[in-house]
Design a protein around this motif. Structure first.
Motif, PDB file in Angstrom:
ATOM      1  N   ARG A  84      12.003   9.577   4.527  1.00 54.44           N
ATOM      2  CA  ARG A  84      11.793   9.360   6.042  1.00 54.44           C
ATOM      3  C   ARG A  84      10.998   7.853   6.377  1.00 54.44           C
ATOM      4  O   ARG A  84      11.374   7.179   7.049  1.00 54.44           O
ATOM      5  CB  ARG A  84      11.366  10.304   6.886  1.00 54.44           C
ATOM      6  CG  ARG A  84      12.469  11.247   7.438  1.00 54.44           C
ATOM      7  CD  ARG A  84      12.082  12.094   8.396  1.00 54.44           C
ATOM      8  NE  ARG A  84      10.921  13.117   8.418  1.00 54.44           N
ATOM      9  CZ  ARG A  84      10.797  13.993   7.209  1.00 54.44           C
ATOM     10  NH1 ARG A  84      11.917  14.797   6.829  1.00 54.44           N
ATOM     11  NH2 ARG A  84       9.676  14.738   7.467  1.00 54.44           N
ATOM     12  N   LEU A  85       9.739   8.054   5.750  1.00 57.43           N
ATOM     13  CA  LEU A  85       8.818   6.880   6.122  1.00 57.43           C
ATOM     14  C   LEU A  85       9.310   5.486   5.504  1.00 57.43           C
ATOM     15  O   LEU A  85       9.315   4.678   6.164  1.00 57.43           O
ATOM     16  CB  LEU A  85       7.371   7.058   5.565  1.00 57.43           C
ATOM     17  CG  LEU A  85       6.720   8.185   6.203  1.00 57.43           C
ATOM     18  CD1 LEU A  85       5.877   8.861   5.374  1.00 57.43           C
ATOM     19  CD2 LEU A  85       6.071   7.674   7.407  1.00 57.43           C
TER      20      LEU A  85
ATOM     21  N   HIS B 278       1.032  -1.349   0.191  1.00 61.64           N
ATOM     22  CA  HIS B 278       0.001  -0.042  -0.012  1.00 61.64           C
ATOM     23  C   HIS B 278       0.816   1.198   0.086  1.00 61.64           C
ATOM     24  O   HIS B 278       0.518   2.150  -0.728  1.00 61.64           O
ATOM     25  CB  HIS B 278      -1.065   0.160   1.235  1.00 61.64           C
ATOM     26  CG  HIS B 278      -2.146  -0.987   1.030  1.00 61.64           C
ATOM     27  ND1 HIS B 278      -3.084  -0.866  -0.042  1.00 61.64           N
ATOM     28  CD2 HIS B 278      -2.162  -2.250   1.574  1.00 61.64           C
ATOM     29  CE1 HIS B 278      -3.756  -2.179   0.313  1.00 61.64           C
ATOM     30  NE2 HIS B 278      -3.372  -2.845   1.340  1.00 61.64           N
ATOM     31  N   ILE B 279       1.648   1.465   0.973  1.00 62.99           N
ATOM     32  CA  ILE B 279       2.540   2.576   0.864  1.00 62.99           C
ATOM     33  C   ILE B 279       3.510   2.867  -0.207  1.00 62.99           C
ATOM     34  O   ILE B 279       3.352   3.990  -0.765  1.00 62.99           O
ATOM     35  CB  ILE B 279       3.411   2.770   2.267  1.00 62.99           C
ATOM     36  CG1 ILE B 279       2.411   2.451   3.618  1.00 62.99           C
ATOM     37  CG2 ILE B 279       4.291   4.093   2.570  1.00 62.99           C
ATOM     38  CD1 ILE B 279       1.538   3.722   3.944  1.00 62.99           C
ATOM     39  N   GLN B 280       4.191   2.006  -0.536  1.00 63.48           N
ATOM     40  CA  GLN B 280       5.151   1.921  -1.581  1.00 63.48           C
ATOM     41  C   GLN B 280       4.673   2.350  -2.889  1.00 63.48           C
ATOM     42  O   GLN B 280       4.963   3.155  -3.577  1.00 63.48           O
ATOM     43  CB  GLN B 280       6.213   0.716  -1.498  1.00 63.48           C
ATOM     44  CG  GLN B 280       7.536   1.441  -2.158  1.00 63.48           C
ATOM     45  CD  GLN B 280       8.336  -0.052  -1.830  1.00 63.48           C
ATOM     46  OE1 GLN B 280       8.094  -1.005  -1.434  1.00 63.48           O
ATOM     47  NE2 GLN B 280       9.782   0.384  -2.155  1.00 63.48           N
ATOM     48  N   PRO B 281       3.607   1.482  -3.362  1.00 63.23           N
ATOM     49  CA  PRO B 281       2.744   1.886  -4.507  1.00 63.23           C
ATOM     50  C   PRO B 281       1.995   3.286  -4.615  1.00 63.23           C
ATOM     51  O   PRO B 281       2.123   3.788  -5.503  1.00 63.23           O
ATOM     52  CB  PRO B 281       1.634   0.601  -4.538  1.00 63.23           C
ATOM     53  CG  PRO B 281       2.297  -0.406  -3.718  1.00 63.23           C
ATOM     54  CD  PRO B 281       3.167   0.221  -2.677  1.00 63.23           C
TER      55      PRO B 281
ATOM     56  N   ASP C 266       3.545   8.806  13.947  1.00 61.46           N
ATOM     57  CA  ASP C 266       3.683  10.098  13.942  1.00 61.46           C
ATOM     58  C   ASP C 266       3.872  10.735  12.628  1.00 61.46           C
ATOM     59  O   ASP C 266       3.262  11.688  12.222  1.00 61.46           O
ATOM     60  CB  ASP C 266       4.750  10.713  14.699  1.00 61.46           C
ATOM     61  CG  ASP C 266       4.065  10.204  16.446  1.00 61.46           C
ATOM     62  OD1 ASP C 266       3.063  10.094  16.557  1.00 61.46           O
ATOM     63  OD2 ASP C 266       5.161  10.217  17.064  1.00 61.46           O
ATOM     64  N   GLU C 267       4.868  10.120  11.737  1.00 58.37           N
ATOM     65  CA  GLU C 267       5.102  10.656  10.571  1.00 58.37           C
ATOM     66  C   GLU C 267       4.086  10.503   9.637  1.00 58.37           C
ATOM     67  O   GLU C 267       3.717  11.570   8.501  1.00 58.37           O
ATOM     68  CB  GLU C 267       6.570   9.793  10.079  1.00 58.37           C
ATOM     69  CG  GLU C 267       7.758  10.364  10.843  1.00 58.37           C
ATOM     70  CD  GLU C 267       8.484  11.640  10.158  1.00 58.37           C
ATOM     71  OE1 GLU C 267       8.092  12.055   9.228  1.00 58.37           O
ATOM     72  OE2 GLU C 267       9.372  12.220  11.076  1.00 58.37           O
ATOM     73  N   LEU C 268       3.313   9.134   9.426  1.00 59.77           N
ATOM     74  CA  LEU C 268       2.442   9.118   8.618  1.00 59.77           C
ATOM     75  C   LEU C 268       1.166   9.874   8.660  1.00 59.77           C
ATOM     76  O   LEU C 268       0.840  10.578   7.703  1.00 59.77           O
ATOM     77  CB  LEU C 268       1.856   7.753   8.638  1.00 59.77           C
ATOM     78  CG  LEU C 268       1.337   7.026   7.416  1.00 59.77           C
ATOM     79  CD1 LEU C 268       2.036   7.144   5.891  1.00 59.77           C
ATOM     80  CD2 LEU C 268       0.844   5.611   7.445  1.00 59.77           C
TER      81      LEU C 268
ATOM     82  N   ASP D 259      13.916  -0.126   8.316  1.00 61.83           N
ATOM     83  CA  ASP D 259      14.817  -0.396   9.440  1.00 61.83           C
ATOM     84  C   ASP D 259      14.315  -1.468  10.214  1.00 61.83           C
ATOM     85  O   ASP D 259      13.469  -1.414  11.117  1.00 61.83           O
ATOM     86  CB  ASP D 259      14.960   1.074  10.028  1.00 61.83           C
ATOM     87  CG  ASP D 259      16.032   0.839  11.462  1.00 61.83           C
ATOM     88  OD1 ASP D 259      16.718  -0.249  11.554  1.00 61.83           O
ATOM     89  OD2 ASP D 259      16.223   1.841  12.060  1.00 61.83           O
ATOM     90  N   GLU D 260      15.162  -2.689  10.062  1.00 64.75           N
ATOM     91  CA  GLU D 260      15.039  -3.914  10.974  1.00 64.75           C
ATOM     92  C   GLU D 260      15.529  -3.695  12.448  1.00 64.75           C
ATOM     93  O   GLU D 260      15.271  -4.688  13.300  1.00 64.75           O
ATOM     94  CB  GLU D 260      15.810  -4.874  10.189  1.00 64.75           C
ATOM     95  CG  GLU D 260      15.171  -5.144   8.770  1.00 64.75           C
ATOM     96  CD  GLU D 260      15.745  -6.261   8.307  1.00 64.75           C
ATOM     97  OE1 GLU D 260      16.510  -6.977   8.668  1.00 64.75           O
ATOM     98  OE2 GLU D 260      15.613  -6.383   6.993  1.00 64.75           O
TER      99      GLU D 260
END
Length: 109
Positions: A41-42, A9-12, A61-63, A48-49
């Motif tokens: 940033r998102l 969802h986010i990446q597309p 918060d960022e989203l 980040d694993e």
């Protein structure tokens, strides 16, 4: 689940915005630069694993901030600049990204 959601969802969604909406204003426009920085940033937070637990709160918060910025500022500017022949573009982009859920993910157990 966050990995699945990011990739499905986010990446597309980010890709469609970057390919079709942001060029309307141009890559040097300050609002586009801000949106691109937020996308980066998102993406870092989702991928980040090592700081996963801490990043979940940061992602929220960022989203939330990013969505508010796009809806209230960026998309308003794009709408003001869009030509009459492009007025259906935002609606078309959202139709191209059907929402699907992944209820089989262990997250929901």
């Amino acid at each position: 689940y966050t990995d699945w959601y990011f990739h499905h969802h986010i990446q597309p969604h980010f890709s469609l915005e970057e390919q079709h909406l942001f060029p309307i204003l141009g890559e040097d426009h300050p609002l586009v630069k801000r949106a691109m920085a937020q996308h980066r940033r998102l993406k870092r937070l989702f991928t980040d694993e090592y700081e996963f637990k801490r990043n979940l709160s940061r992602i929220e918060d960022e989203l939330e901030s990013h969505i508010r910025f796009e809806e209230r500022v960026l998309f308003q500017e794009i709408q003001a600049q869009i030509s009459k022949s492009q007025t259906e573009l935002p609606e078309i982009l959202h139709r191209e990204l059907p929402y699907e859920e992944n209820m089989s993910d262990p997250f929901w157990e």
